[in-house]
Design a protein around this motif. Structure first.
Motif, PDB file in Angstrom:
ATOM      1  N   ALA A 131       0.823  -1.209   0.000  1.00  0.00           N
ATOM      2  CA  ALA A 131       0.000   0.000   0.000  1.00  0.00           C
ATOM      3  C   ALA A 131       0.857   1.260   0.000  1.00  0.00           C
ATOM      4  CB  ALA A 131      -0.941   0.005   1.193  1.00  0.00           C
ATOM      5  N   GLY A 132       0.668   2.072  -1.028  1.00  0.00           N
ATOM      6  CA  GLY A 132       1.371   3.336  -1.147  1.00  0.00           C
ATOM      7  C   GLY A 132       2.771   3.211  -1.721  1.00  0.00           C
ATOM      8  N   GLY A 133       3.223   1.990  -1.971  1.00  0.00           N
ATOM      9  CA  GLY A 133       4.552   1.773  -2.529  1.00  0.00           C
ATOM     10  C   GLY A 133       4.468   1.072  -3.861  1.00  0.00           C
ATOM     11  N   THR A 134       5.450   0.228  -4.113  1.00  0.00           N
ATOM     12  CA  THR A 134       5.485  -0.536  -5.347  1.00  0.00           C
ATOM     13  C   THR A 134       4.984  -1.943  -5.067  1.00  0.00           C
ATOM     14  OG1 THR A 134       7.357   0.764  -6.147  1.00  0.00           O
ATOM     15  CG2 THR A 134       6.967  -1.352  -7.221  1.00  0.00           C
ATOM     16  N   SER A 135       3.953  -2.358  -5.782  1.00  0.00           N
ATOM     17  CA  SER A 135       3.338  -3.672  -5.602  1.00  0.00           C
ATOM     18  C   SER A 135       3.795  -4.615  -6.703  1.00  0.00           C
ATOM     19  CB  SER A 135       1.816  -3.551  -5.630  1.00  0.00           C
ATOM     20  OG  SER A 135       1.370  -2.697  -4.597  1.00  0.00           O
ATOM     21  N   ARG A 136       3.941  -5.898  -6.365  1.00  0.00           N
ATOM     22  CA  ARG A 136       4.302  -6.916  -7.352  1.00  0.00           C
ATOM     23  C   ARG A 136       3.027  -7.554  -7.893  1.00  0.00           C
ATOM     24  NH1 ARG A 136       8.937  -9.638  -8.556  1.00  0.00           N
ATOM     25  NH2 ARG A 136       9.938  -8.641  -6.781  1.00  0.00           N
ATOM     26  N   VAL A 137       2.876  -7.508  -9.207  1.00  0.00           N
ATOM     27  CA  VAL A 137       1.728  -8.105  -9.887  1.00  0.00           C
ATOM     28  C   VAL A 137       2.263  -9.278 -10.703  1.00  0.00           C
ATOM     29  CG1 VAL A 137      -0.112  -7.719 -11.556  1.00  0.00           C
ATOM     30  CG2 VAL A 137       0.558  -5.875  -9.992  1.00  0.00           C
ATOM     31  N   THR A 138       1.706 -10.454 -10.464  1.00  0.00           N
ATOM     32  CA  THR A 138       2.135 -11.655 -11.178  1.00  0.00           C
ATOM     33  C   THR A 138       1.035 -12.062 -12.148  1.00  0.00           C
ATOM     34  OG1 THR A 138       3.413 -12.353  -9.252  1.00  0.00           O
ATOM     35  CG2 THR A 138       2.950 -14.024 -10.922  1.00  0.00           C
ATOM     36  N   ILE A 139       1.421 -12.181 -13.413  1.00  0.00           N
ATOM     37  CA  ILE A 139       0.485 -12.527 -14.483  1.00  0.00           C
ATOM     38  C   ILE A 139       0.781 -13.954 -14.925  1.00  0.00           C
ATOM     39  CG2 ILE A 139      -0.331 -11.922 -16.791  1.00  0.00           C
ATOM     40  CD1 ILE A 139       0.943  -9.086 -16.206  1.00  0.00           C
ATOM     41  N   HIS A 140      -0.231 -14.810 -14.878  1.00  0.00           N
ATOM     42  CA  HIS A 140      -0.114 -16.199 -15.309  1.00  0.00           C
ATOM     43  C   HIS A 140      -0.833 -16.325 -16.649  1.00  0.00           C
ATOM     44  CE1 HIS A 140       1.135 -17.187 -11.194  1.00  0.00           C
ATOM     45  NE2 HIS A 140       0.176 -16.353 -10.824  1.00  0.00           N
TER      46      HIS A 140
END
Length: 107
Positions: free
Chosen positions: A72-81
């Motif tokens: 929250a409020g930073g850099t988030s990791r998004v994983t795409i399958h």
């Protein structure tokens, strides 16, 4: 007659005004995904943000599942399958359509 009680629960980590309750938005993991791609996204603060990014990314042809590790409020990791490699420009466009920015390459 049964009275309803509104508990007015709020995610204390939520950063955007649109969220009054939290909701589970991560799609269940798929065991058939052949390709996994991580993308770093800036600006997400709550479950609504996660939902918006997930919705846009799952609309890309070939994407089977999206999971988000929210910071929250930073850099988030998004994983795409996906079943096949997904074009980076399509991913960037989808993230931007949701109102966020791709931060850079994951470590």
């Amino acid at each position: 007659m049964t009275d309803r009680i509104d508990l007015v629960l709020k995610d204390t980590n939520a950063g955007c005004a649109c969220c009054t309750t939290s909701a589970a938005t991560d799609a269940p993991a798929s065991t058939s995904a052949a390709v996994t791609k991580d993308v770093l996204v800036d600006g997400m603060t709550c479950s609504h943000c996660v939902s918006s990014v997930t919705e846009e990314l799952t609309a890309i042809d070939g994407v089977e599942n999206v999971t988000v590790d929210l910071n929250a409020g930073g850099t988030s990791r998004v994983t795409i399958h996906s079943a096949a490699p997904i074009d980076s420009d399509a991913v960037k466009a989808a993230v931007e359509e949701a109102g966020y920015a791709v931060a850079g390459s994951p470590a």
